[in-house]
Design a protein around this motif. Sequence first.
Motif, PDB file in Angstrom:
ATOM      1  N   ALA A  11       0.816  -1.219   0.000  1.00 26.80           N
ATOM      2  CA  ALA A  11       0.000   0.000   0.000  1.00 26.80           C
ATOM      3  C   ALA A  11       0.846   1.264   0.000  1.00 26.80           C
ATOM      4  O   ALA A  11       0.463   2.273  -0.611  1.00 26.80           O
ATOM      5  N   VAL A  12       2.005   1.243   0.643  1.00 26.89           N
ATOM      6  CA  VAL A  12       2.843   2.446   0.743  1.00 26.89           C
ATOM      7  C   VAL A  12       3.269   2.951  -0.635  1.00 26.89           C
ATOM      8  O   VAL A  12       3.502   4.150  -0.817  1.00 26.89           O
ATOM      9  N   LEU A  13       3.341   2.064  -1.620  1.00 21.03           N
ATOM     10  CA  LEU A  13       3.740   2.461  -2.967  1.00 21.03           C
ATOM     11  C   LEU A  13       2.635   3.225  -3.704  1.00 21.03           C
ATOM     12  O   LEU A  13       2.872   3.760  -4.780  1.00 21.03           O
ATOM     13  N   ARG A  14       1.454   3.274  -3.115  1.00 23.21           N
ATOM     14  CA  ARG A  14       0.330   3.973  -3.744  1.00 23.21           C
ATOM     15  C   ARG A  14      -0.083   5.228  -2.972  1.00 23.21           C
ATOM     16  O   ARG A  14      -1.085   5.853  -3.278  1.00 23.21           O
ATOM     17  N   GLU A  15       0.707   5.609  -1.982  1.00 23.99           N
ATOM     18  CA  GLU A  15       0.392   6.799  -1.191  1.00 23.99           C
ATOM     19  C   GLU A  15       0.975   8.063  -1.816  1.00 23.99           C
ATOM     20  O   GLU A  15       2.108   8.045  -2.296  1.00 23.99           O
ATOM     21  N   VAL A  16       0.191   9.148  -1.785  1.00 24.65           N
ATOM     22  CA  VAL A  16       0.731  10.464  -2.124  1.00 24.65           C
ATOM     23  C   VAL A  16       1.396  10.965  -0.850  1.00 24.65           C
ATOM     24  O   VAL A  16       0.755  11.080   0.199  1.00 24.65           O
ATOM     25  N   PRO A  49       9.195   5.925  -0.278  1.00 26.76           N
ATOM     26  CA  PRO A  49       8.160   4.881  -0.168  1.00 26.76           C
ATOM     27  C   PRO A  49       8.697   3.477  -0.464  1.00 26.76           C
ATOM     28  O   PRO A  49       8.165   2.490   0.050  1.00 26.76           O
ATOM     29  N   GLN A  50       9.750   3.386  -1.256  1.00 24.46           N
ATOM     30  CA  GLN A  50      10.318   2.080  -1.585  1.00 24.46           C
ATOM     31  C   GLN A  50      11.031   1.436  -0.405  1.00 24.46           C
ATOM     32  O   GLN A  50      11.342   0.243  -0.453  1.00 24.46           O
ATOM     33  N   ILE A  51      11.306   2.217   0.636  1.00 21.23           N
ATOM     34  CA  ILE A  51      11.876   1.656   1.862  1.00 21.23           C
ATOM     35  C   ILE A  51      10.887   1.843   3.019  1.00 21.23           C
ATOM     36  O   ILE A  51      11.263   1.940   4.173  1.00 21.23           O
ATOM     37  N   ASN A  52       9.610   1.908   2.636  1.00 23.90           N
ATOM     38  CA  ASN A  52       8.497   1.937   3.602  1.00 23.90           C
ATOM     39  C   ASN A  52       8.402   3.228   4.401  1.00 23.90           C
ATOM     40  O   ASN A  52       7.953   3.229   5.539  1.00 23.90           O
ATOM     41  N   HIS A 152       7.014   7.923  -7.574  1.00 27.42           N
ATOM     42  CA  HIS A 152       6.904   7.153  -6.328  1.00 27.42           C
ATOM     43  C   HIS A 152       6.332   7.997  -5.191  1.00 27.42           C
ATOM     44  O   HIS A 152       5.535   7.496  -4.392  1.00 27.42           O
ATOM     45  N   ILE A 153       6.725   9.261  -5.085  1.00 25.68           N
ATOM     46  CA  ILE A 153       6.206  10.083  -3.979  1.00 25.68           C
ATOM     47  C   ILE A 153       4.792  10.592  -4.271  1.00 25.68           C
ATOM     48  O   ILE A 153       4.153  11.172  -3.404  1.00 25.68           O
TER      49      ILE A 153
END
Length: 192
Positions: A11-16, A49-52, A152-153
């Motif tokens: 889910a973190v990869l889809r957060e603004v 986001p790629q490292i949570n 990503h961000i």
Amino acid sequence: MILPIVAYGAAVLREVCPDITPDYPNLKQLIDNMWETMYASNGVGLAAPQINRPIRLFVVDSRQIIDNLEEGEKNEFPGDEGIKQVFINAHIVDTDGDDWAYNEGCLSIPKVREDVYRPEKVTLRYVDENFQPQEQTFHGVTARVIFHEYDHIEGKLFIDYLKPLKKRLIKSRLDDISKGKIRVDYKMIFPK
């Protein structure tokens, strides 16, 4: 410290991601860890986001690409020397130029590479690792890497730009990644 990379499906990869302030906990250490993680994973860019970490932070080293181009290929990116840079609280001010294709991959989506069309130039407003305000225009392969990490961000992935047929063709590979059915030479966190 090398950190695990978050795999597709998390889910973190889809957060603004929100902006951060200079007092963000252990920011210098986090940036150092991101560089170390990126290089250990053979990446040229890495977003928080790629490292949570759902924050507006990414690092880019496009010099690796430029330095490894054949002499004839360097003509494709005139004036692009590459960068090694930290981007905090980045926001796109403008894009310019024709869209062009480049074969992209992502540490969070291993072993999947596809052509993605993006503009030639991007102008960003951001702060550097010392929280000094910057506004700069990037072009060529450097702009490409910045667009990818910036996505990503914003909760986007390079596969979002693919046509529906192409997405259907890679669906089983994406499902395998999200289920942890893939082997890579770096540490990953898979969705539960």
